[in-house]
Design a protein around this motif. Structure first.
Motif, mmCIF file in Angstrom:
data_model
loop_
_atom_site.group_PDB
_atom_site.id
_atom_site.type_symbol
_atom_site.label_atom_id
_atom_site.label_comp_id
_atom_site.label_asym_id
_atom_site.label_seq_id
_atom_site.Cartn_x
_atom_site.Cartn_y
_atom_site.Cartn_z
ATOM 1 N N ASN A 72 0.827 -1.197 0.000
ATOM 2 C CA ASN A 72 0.000 0.000 0.000
ATOM 3 C C ASN A 72 0.868 1.257 0.000
ATOM 4 N N ALA A 73 0.205 2.409 -0.118
ATOM 5 C CA ALA A 73 0.946 3.679 -0.167
ATOM 6 C C ALA A 73 1.865 3.833 1.044
ATOM 7 N N SER A 74 1.404 3.414 2.235
ATOM 8 C CA SER A 74 2.240 3.585 3.436
ATOM 9 C C SER A 74 3.488 2.704 3.386
ATOM 10 N N ASP A 75 3.402 1.554 2.693
ATOM 11 C CA ASP A 75 4.589 0.685 2.566
ATOM 12 C C ASP A 75 5.638 1.336 1.667
ATOM 13 N N LEU A 76 5.173 1.914 0.568
ATOM 14 C CA LEU A 76 6.093 2.609 -0.333
ATOM 15 C C LEU A 76 6.683 3.827 0.377
ATOM 16 N N THR A 109 -0.973 12.121 -0.898
ATOM 17 C CA THR A 109 -1.422 10.935 -1.628
ATOM 18 C C THR A 109 -2.883 11.088 -2.038
ATOM 19 N N SER A 110 -3.214 10.514 -3.182
ATOM 20 C CA SER A 110 -4.619 10.384 -3.595
ATOM 21 C C SER A 110 -5.031 8.929 -3.585
ATOM 22 N N THR A 111 -4.102 8.056 -3.199
ATOM 23 C CA THR A 111 -4.380 6.621 -3.135
ATOM 24 C C THR A 111 -3.986 6.117 -1.745
ATOM 25 N N PRO A 112 -4.674 6.640 -0.709
ATOM 26 C CA PRO A 112 -4.333 6.274 0.665
ATOM 27 C C PRO A 112 -4.652 4.800 0.942
ATOM 28 N N ASP A 113 -4.032 4.257 1.994
ATOM 29 C CA ASP A 113 -4.313 2.874 2.380
ATOM 30 C C ASP A 113 -5.802 2.698 2.690
ATOM 31 N N TYR A 114 -6.351 3.663 3.425
ATOM 32 C CA TYR A 114 -7.744 3.611 3.869
ATOM 33 C C TYR A 114 -8.410 4.962 3.675
ATOM 34 N N ILE A 115 -9.742 5.003 3.837
ATOM 35 C CA ILE A 115 -10.416 6.306 3.911
ATOM 36 C C ILE A 115 -9.899 7.028 5.156
ATOM 37 N N PHE A 116 -9.838 6.358 6.278
ATOM 38 C CA PHE A 116 -9.072 6.811 7.435
ATOM 39 C C PHE A 116 -8.719 5.606 8.259
ATOM 40 N N PRO A 117 -7.690 5.656 9.099
ATOM 41 C CA PRO A 117 -6.834 6.806 9.398
ATOM 42 C C PRO A 117 -5.947 7.190 8.225
ATOM 43 N N SER A 118 -5.335 8.360 8.355
ATOM 44 C CA SER A 118 -4.511 8.884 7.270
ATOM 45 C C SER A 118 -3.297 7.988 7.037
ATOM 46 N N THR A 119 -2.783 8.035 5.827
ATOM 47 C CA THR A 119 -1.558 7.299 5.492
ATOM 48 C C THR A 119 -0.395 7.826 6.333
ATOM 49 N N ALA A 120 -0.419 9.119 6.661
ATOM 50 C CA ALA A 120 0.650 9.700 7.491
ATOM 51 C C ALA A 120 0.675 9.047 8.872
ATOM 52 N N CYS A 121 -0.505 8.776 9.444
ATOM 53 C CA CYS A 121 -0.543 8.120 10.764
ATOM 54 C C CYS A 121 -0.043 6.680 10.664
ATOM 55 N N LEU A 122 -0.423 5.991 9.579
ATOM 56 C CA LEU A 122 0.050 4.607 9.400
ATOM 57 C C LEU A 122 1.565 4.595 9.211
ATOM 58 N N LEU A 123 2.066 5.564 8.458
ATOM 59 C CA LEU A 123 3.521 5.678 8.252
ATOM 60 C C LEU A 123 4.226 5.981 9.570
ATOM 61 N N GLN A 124 3.641 6.886 10.339
ATOM 62 C CA GLN A 124 4.248 7.234 11.633
ATOM 63 C C GLN A 124 4.435 5.981 12.490
#
Ligand code: ACO
Length: 319
Positions: free
Chosen positions: A51-55, A81-96
Motif C-alpha cells: 500500500n501507499a504507506s509501505d512505499l 497521496t490520492s491513493t491512501p491505504d484507507y479512507i481513514f486513518p490517514s496514510t501519514a498516521c500509518l507511516l508514523q
C-alpha cells in the motif's frame, strides 16, 4: 529568520516493471504510440500487498538516513497521496506507526499530482512559524489501484512509487518561496468520481481524464506559476539550476521548458522510466538526481506540481 532546508531525500519504486510491450500484448496500443505521445517507456507497479504507506516507509527510511535523523525525533509528518491505504486513518498516521515515530503531528494532503508541492509548502510554514523544527514530507501513490486496466487512454500513463524529503529549521534558505493555486471549476477534466456509500462503490472507482484539455491546462499553468514563484523569491530564471515539473508527459515537460526559455539540460525528466506517479513524481525525480550527484548542495531547484482539482503550484529551493 527561521527557514526550512532539505537535509535528506529518499525514494522507492516497487520491484515489478511493466513495459509498454506488455500493454500492447492485450490492448490495442503499441510501444511506439505510448513513447511518441508521452515519452513513457516503462513504469513500476506495486504488488497486491503493498500500500501507499509501505512505499512511503521505504522512501522515508532513505530520506531519514540521508538526513542523519532518527524517526523518533520527527516533529511533523505530511504525506501527499490520492491513493491512501484507507479512507481513514490517514496514510501519514500509518507511516508514523511503521517508522516508530509516535507523538508528532501527522496528516495527509490531498492535491492529486500537486500534492507534494502542497505538502512541502505546508511543512515549510510549520517550520517558519516555529510549530516544528523538522518535518518528513512524502509523496506516495499506488495509482495502479484506481486505473481501468482495459482503458488504453489512461492505464498506460501511470505508475506507482514514493519519494520523501526531510526538512530542518535553519537560518539559511532552503525554501525561498512557494505559490499554490487551484481552480475547482475544472474538477471534471481529471477525476475519480466515486465514493463508498452503503457498503458499495457509488460512481466510478477509476480515473477519468480529458487528455487534451489536461495537456493544455498543464502547460499554461506550469509556465505561469514558474514566473509567480520566481517573483515571490526575488529571483530570475537564470538563477534556476534545475526545473522539476510534475512528471506527467515528456511533451508537457518540454513544452513548459520551451515556453520558459529554459535549456533542455536543466529540465529533470524521469517520466520515461517512472510514468506518472502523481504526488510521488517530484520527490522521486529529486532523489534520483541528488543520488546521481547531478543536483548538488547550493543548486537552485524549482519543483512544480499540476493535477486534479485542478491544482497547481511551485516551490523554489536552494539545496
Ligand atoms: N494507444 C493507442 N491509441 C490510443 C491510446 C493508446 N494508449 N490512447 C488513446 N489512443 C487513441 C485515442 O483513442 C484516439 O483515437 P481516435 O482518434 O480514433 O479517437 C487517438 O489515440 C488520439 O487520442 P488523443 O486523446 O487525441 O491523443 P493525444 O495526442 O491527446 O494524446 C494523451 C493523449 C497522451 C493522453 C495526451 O492528451 C496527454 O498526454 N494529455 C495529458 C494527460 C496527462 O498527462 N495526464 C496525466 C494526469 S494529469 C497530470 O498529471 C497533470
Amino acid at each position: 529568520m527561521r527557514r526550512a532546508r532539505i537535509v535528506g531525500t529518499g525514494s522507492y519504486l516497487p520491484a515489478r516493471v511493466v513495459t509498454n510491450d506488455e500493454f500492447a500484448q492485450r490492448l490495442d496500443t503499441s510501444d511506439a504510440w505510448i513513447r511518441e505521445r508521452t515519452g513513457i517507456r516503462e513504469r513500476h507497479i506495486a504488488d497486491d500487498g503493498q500500500n501507499a504507506s509501505d512505499l512511503a516507509l521505504e522512501a522515508s527510511r532513505e530520506a531519514l538516513a540521508a538526513a542523519g535523523l532518527a524517526a523518533s525525533r520527527l516533529e511533523l509528518i505530511v504525506v501527499a497521496t490520492s491513493t491512501p491505504d484507507y479512507i481513514f486513518p490517514s496514510t501519514a498516521c500509518l507511516l508514523q506507526a511503521k517508522l516508530g515515530a509516535a507523538g508528532c503531528a501527522a496528516f495527509d494532503v490531498q492535491a492529486v499530482c500537486s500534492g507534494f508541492v502542497y505538502a512541502l509548502a505546508t511543512a515549510d510554514n510549520f517550520i517558519r512559524s516555529g510549530m516544528a523544527r523538522n518535518a518528513l514530507v512524502v509523496g506516495a501513490e499506488v495509482f495502479s489501484r484506481i486505473l481501468d486496466w482495459n482503458d488504453r487512454a489512461t492505464c498506460v500513463l501511470f505508475g506507482d512509487g514514493a519519494g520523501a524529503v526531510v526538512l530542518a529549521a535553519d537560518e539559511r534558505p532552503g525554501i525561498h518561496a512557494s505559490v499554490l493555486r487551484a481552480d475547482g471549476r475544472h474538477a471534471g477534466i481529471l477525476s475519480v468520481p466515486g465514493n463508498i456509500c452503503g457498503g458499495r462503490v457509488c460512481g466510478s472507482p477509476f480515473l477519468q481524464m480529458q487528455g487534451n484539455q489536461v495537456f493544455k491546462f498543464a502547460v499554461r499553468v506550469l509556465e505561469e506559476v514558474a514566473h509567480e514563484t520566481l517573483a515571490a523569491a526575488g529571483m530570475s530564471l537564470a538563477d534556476v539550476d534545475w526545473l522539476i515539473p510534475h512528471q506527467a508527459n515528456v511533451r508537457i515537460l518540454e513544452a513548459t521548458a520551451k515556453k520558459l526559455g529554459l535549456a533542455r539540460e536543466r529540465l529533470v525528466v524521469t517520466v520515461d522510466r517512472h510514468a506518472n506517479t502523481s504526488a510521488a513524481s517530484v520527490p522521486l525525480a529529486l532523489d534520483e538526481y541528488v543520488r546521481a550527484g547531478r543536483i548538488r548542495a547550493g543548486h537552485n531547484v524549482m519543483l512544480q506540481g499540476v493535477g486534479g482539482g485542478f491544482t497547481w503550484g511551485a516551490t523554489l529551493v536552494t539545496m
